[in-house]
Design a protein around this motif. Structure first.
Motif, PDB file in Angstrom:
ATOM      1  N   LEU A  56       0.825  -1.205   0.000  1.00  0.00           N
ATOM      2  CA  LEU A  56       0.000   0.000   0.000  1.00  0.00           C
ATOM      3  C   LEU A  56       0.865   1.262   0.000  1.00  0.00           C
ATOM      4  O   LEU A  56       0.419   2.321  -0.430  1.00  0.00           O
ATOM      5  CB  LEU A  56      -0.934  -0.004   1.209  1.00  0.00           C
ATOM      6  CG  LEU A  56      -2.131   0.950   1.141  1.00  0.00           C
ATOM      7  CD1 LEU A  56      -3.028   0.613  -0.043  1.00  0.00           C
ATOM      8  CD2 LEU A  56      -2.926   0.928   2.431  1.00  0.00           C
ATOM      9  N   ILE A  57       2.087   1.135   0.484  1.00  0.00           N
ATOM     10  CA  ILE A  57       3.020   2.266   0.478  1.00  0.00           C
ATOM     11  C   ILE A  57       3.733   2.381  -0.863  1.00  0.00           C
ATOM     12  O   ILE A  57       3.875   3.482  -1.410  1.00  0.00           O
ATOM     13  CB  ILE A  57       4.057   2.111   1.617  1.00  0.00           C
ATOM     14  CG1 ILE A  57       3.362   2.132   2.978  1.00  0.00           C
ATOM     15  CG2 ILE A  57       5.122   3.195   1.538  1.00  0.00           C
ATOM     16  CD1 ILE A  57       2.658   3.441   3.303  1.00  0.00           C
ATOM     17  N   LEU A  58       4.158   1.244  -1.412  1.00  0.00           N
ATOM     18  CA  LEU A  58       4.881   1.243  -2.694  1.00  0.00           C
ATOM     19  C   LEU A  58       4.416   0.048  -3.512  1.00  0.00           C
ATOM     20  O   LEU A  58       4.641  -1.096  -3.133  1.00  0.00           O
ATOM     21  CB  LEU A  58       6.386   1.171  -2.457  1.00  0.00           C
ATOM     22  CG  LEU A  58       7.274   1.270  -3.701  1.00  0.00           C
ATOM     23  CD1 LEU A  58       7.154   2.658  -4.336  1.00  0.00           C
ATOM     24  CD2 LEU A  58       8.726   0.983  -3.353  1.00  0.00           C
ATOM     25  N   GLY A 117       5.871   1.194  -8.870  1.00  0.00           N
ATOM     26  CA  GLY A 117       6.615   2.320  -8.320  1.00  0.00           C
ATOM     27  C   GLY A 117       5.754   3.448  -7.795  1.00  0.00           C
ATOM     28  O   GLY A 117       6.280   4.421  -7.268  1.00  0.00           O
ATOM     29  N   THR A 118       4.439   3.331  -7.931  1.00  0.00           N
ATOM     30  CA  THR A 118       3.547   4.361  -7.403  1.00  0.00           C
ATOM     31  C   THR A 118       3.187   4.043  -5.953  1.00  0.00           C
ATOM     32  O   THR A 118       3.483   2.966  -5.437  1.00  0.00           O
ATOM     33  CB  THR A 118       2.260   4.453  -8.237  1.00  0.00           C
ATOM     34  OG1 THR A 118       1.541   3.205  -8.134  1.00  0.00           O
ATOM     35  CG2 THR A 118       2.578   4.739  -9.698  1.00  0.00           C
ATOM     36  N   SER A 119       2.520   4.992  -5.307  1.00  0.00           N
ATOM     37  CA  SER A 119       2.110   4.818  -3.919  1.00  0.00           C
ATOM     38  C   SER A 119       0.586   4.723  -3.850  1.00  0.00           C
ATOM     39  O   SER A 119      -0.094   5.759  -3.896  1.00  0.00           O
ATOM     40  CB  SER A 119       2.608   5.991  -3.065  1.00  0.00           C
ATOM     41  OG  SER A 119       2.227   5.815  -1.715  1.00  0.00           O
ATOM     42  N   MET A 163       2.325   8.281   4.557  1.00  0.00           N
ATOM     43  CA  MET A 163       0.914   8.440   4.892  1.00  0.00           C
ATOM     44  C   MET A 163       0.560   9.914   5.115  1.00  0.00           C
ATOM     45  O   MET A 163      -0.482  10.390   4.650  1.00  0.00           O
ATOM     46  CB  MET A 163       0.578   7.624   6.137  1.00  0.00           C
ATOM     47  CG  MET A 163       0.589   6.115   5.918  1.00  0.00           C
ATOM     48  SD  MET A 163       0.692   5.155   7.472  1.00  0.00           S
ATOM     49  CE  MET A 163      -0.832   5.671   8.304  1.00  0.00           C
ATOM     50  N   GLN A 164       1.425  10.638   5.811  1.00  0.00           N
ATOM     51  CA  GLN A 164       1.185  12.069   6.039  1.00  0.00           C
ATOM     52  C   GLN A 164       1.109  12.837   4.732  1.00  0.00           C
ATOM     53  O   GLN A 164       0.224  13.680   4.534  1.00  0.00           O
ATOM     54  CB  GLN A 164       2.275  12.663   6.933  1.00  0.00           C
ATOM     55  CG  GLN A 164       2.101  12.377   8.416  1.00  0.00           C
ATOM     56  CD  GLN A 164       3.197  13.024   9.242  1.00  0.00           C
ATOM     57  OE1 GLN A 164       4.367  12.709   9.058  1.00  0.00           O
ATOM     58  NE2 GLN A 164       2.819  13.904  10.140  1.00  0.00           N
ATOM     59  N   LEU A 165       2.055  12.560   3.845  1.00  0.00           N
ATOM     60  CA  LEU A 165       2.059  13.226   2.551  1.00  0.00           C
ATOM     61  C   LEU A 165       0.817  12.861   1.745  1.00  0.00           C
ATOM     62  O   LEU A 165       0.223  13.706   1.074  1.00  0.00           O
ATOM     63  CB  LEU A 165       3.315  12.838   1.768  1.00  0.00           C
ATOM     64  CG  LEU A 165       4.647  13.410   2.284  1.00  0.00           C
ATOM     65  CD1 LEU A 165       5.808  12.726   1.593  1.00  0.00           C
ATOM     66  CD2 LEU A 165       4.699  14.912   2.050  1.00  0.00           C
ATOM     67  N   ALA A 166       0.402  11.607   1.839  1.00  0.00           N
ATOM     68  CA  ALA A 166      -0.711  11.117   1.029  1.00  0.00           C
ATOM     69  C   ALA A 166      -2.022  11.801   1.372  1.00  0.00           C
ATOM     70  O   ALA A 166      -2.850  12.028   0.489  1.00  0.00           O
ATOM     71  CB  ALA A 166      -0.849   9.602   1.199  1.00  0.00           C
ATOM     72  N   VAL A 167      -2.229  12.122   2.639  1.00  0.00           N
ATOM     73  CA  VAL A 167      -3.540  12.638   3.039  1.00  0.00           C
ATOM     74  C   VAL A 167      -3.521  14.130   3.383  1.00  0.00           C
ATOM     75  O   VAL A 167      -4.541  14.680   3.795  1.00  0.00           O
ATOM     76  CB  VAL A 167      -4.127  11.842   4.229  1.00  0.00           C
ATOM     77  CG1 VAL A 167      -4.260  10.382   3.873  1.00  0.00           C
ATOM     78  CG2 VAL A 167      -3.284  12.031   5.489  1.00  0.00           C
ATOM     79  N   ALA A 168      -2.403  14.793   3.214  1.00  0.00           N
ATOM     80  CA  ALA A 168      -2.326  16.214   3.550  1.00  0.00           C
ATOM     81  C   ALA A 168      -3.396  17.002   2.803  1.00  0.00           C
ATOM     82  O   ALA A 168      -3.497  16.940   1.577  1.00  0.00           O
ATOM     83  CB  ALA A 168      -0.936  16.758   3.215  1.00  0.00           C
ATOM     84  N   GLY A 169      -4.219  17.720   3.545  1.00  0.00           N
ATOM     85  CA  GLY A 169      -5.251  18.550   2.950  1.00  0.00           C
ATOM     86  C   GLY A 169      -6.533  17.835   2.587  1.00  0.00           C
ATOM     87  O   GLY A 169      -7.515  18.478   2.215  1.00  0.00           O
TER      88      GLY A 169
END
Length: 423
Positions: free
Chosen positions: A226-228, A232-234, A282-288
């Motif tokens: 789920l992370i990678l 190569g995508t997240s 995870m933080q980057l993925a859901v920011a905003g």
């Protein structure tokens, strides 16, 4: 004015059309936090242990555990609090354990329940729904409550869906859905599993005549896929956009994730580098997006001869998560509640004076040593607001230090929400 603008109406129209899709994307997919309460923890217990007296019983067990080892001020010292701070935190934690020892409770049908056969789990799922509504009616349910069912991998998918269906149906038939209902989908590997969950809850809404979007769910991030992904995508970064508005939170799964990367049992931890990397993604993925985050758990429980060491470890890990922007975590035992709240309350109380002063300077436009921008002011207001909502600090002391009440803090922390509600 003496100076004419150079861009024509056609130029401006072209720019507007160029960014129209961006405007729509930001409005739909990045709404920001909705300003509602976020619990500071989630307690996991086997589903068949819940009753109307469960919350009070757990609070008493937590108090008994800490009082048998020197009390809450002693616990504060174990967690590195000085005498003044420990003396301020202890009575607030005692009051919390007496009045609201569990903020979020998950009745577990997954690892904490195991495979007991279909008949047993069917009965437990129906009973859990009725018990939740009975606790809500009695006023003894935690503010947030729900179930974790078995994952959507092939061996357990049908069982997980059946338990989800029976639990929701039981809730509807025995009094309706509680306001703080939360459903947890574990061990997610692909976006397709989340799409399947979205379909399942959408159908349950239709069948039971519920408003569209009423059944939101959490995703537990417990697999490296789920992370990678293989390409190569997240995938975790796609979840909010595949099912907008449906996912309420991402929860990190400490032990499944670490084990899947072949980290040996001795070194599996919330602070292992692999954990930090996953949680940063995870933080980057859901920011905003408005999707919230929760850290995982430690399985080192405050029991037996190692009670004080386990409390010190748990308190340090709770503090570490808070400092890194993870304002929620998992607990697994009543004896972890004192260290959860003691560490959390100390975090907010220690940060209150400086945050309040900066916030007051910003609101009153008073020059100070720090020049804060609006984004930082939102963060300061949100910090103070979180401390107030969880009970770490009082409304009177916040008002005295900032000049703001809870509604004003909320408007500062979530200005977009304040604007939308004022229209």
């Amino acid at each position: 004015m003496g100076v004419k603008t150079s861009l024509s109406a056609a130029d401006l129209a072209h720019i507007e059309s160029t960014v129209a899709a961006t405007d729509a994307l930001l409005d739909r997919n990045y709404p920001g936090d909705d300003g509602s309460r976020q619990p500071v923890h989630t307690l996991y217990v086997p589903a068949d242990q819940f009753s109307t007296s469960f919350t009070a019983d757990y609070g008493q067990a937590a108090l008994d555990a800490v009082n048998s080892k020197g009390g809450l001020e002693h616990l504060g010292a174990l967690l590195g609090q000085d005498e003044e701070l420990a003396a301020a935190v202890a009575p607030r934690v005692a009051a919390k354990l007496a009045s609201e020892p569990i903020e979020d409770l998950r009745l577990d049908f997954e690892d904490g329940f195991g495979d007991r056969g279909d008949a047993v789990e069917d009965e437990a799922a129906v009973t859990a729904g009725r018990a939740v509504n009975a606790a809500v009616e009695a006023g003894t349910a935690p503010p947030f409550i729900g179930i974790r069912f078995k994952c959507f991998e092939a061996p357990t998918r049908a069982r997980g869906l059946r338990t989800l269906d029976l639990f929701v149906s039981s809730l509807v038939e025995s009094g309706g859905l509680p306001d703080g209902l939360i459903l947890t989908l574990p061990k997610v590997t692909t976006v397709d599993q989340v799409r399947a969950m979205d379909f399942a809850v959408s159908r349950l809404e239709e069948v039971h005549g519920l408003p569209a979007g009423r059944l939101r769910f959490e995703v537990q991030v417990e697999t490296p896929q789920l992370i990678l992904a293989a390409d190569g995508t997240s995938p975790v970064a796609r979840l909010a956009h595949e099912v907008p508005g449906r996912i309420s939170a991402l929860h990190y799964g400490t032990y499944d994730y670490s084990a899947s990367l072949e980290v040996s049992a001795e070194y599996q931890s919330m602070e292992h580098p692999v954990a930090d990397f996953a949680k940063e993604v995870m933080q980057l993925a859901v920011a905003g997006t408005g999707i919230r985050l929760s850290d995982g758990s430690t399985n080192i429980l405050p029991l037996g001869e190692g009670v004080e060491a386990a409390w010190a470890l748990h308190g340090r890990l709770v503090r570490r998560s808070l400092e890194r922007g993870y304002y929620q975590g998992w607990d697994l035992h009543a004896a972890q509640l004192p260290s959860r709240f003691s560490a959390t309350y100390a975090f907010y109380r220690q940060g209150l004076p400086a945050s309040a002063a900066r916030l007051r300077n910003y609101v009153e436009q008073t020059p100070g040593a720090v020049l804060d921008e609006p984004a930082t002011a939102r963060a300061l207001a949100n910090f103070v607001l979180r401390g107030l909502v969880c009970g770490a600090v009082g409304a009177d002391e916040v008002k005295a230090l900032t000049g703001l009440d809870q509604a004003q803090l909320s408007a500062l922390a979530h200005p977009r929400l304040a604007v939308s509600t004022s229209k």
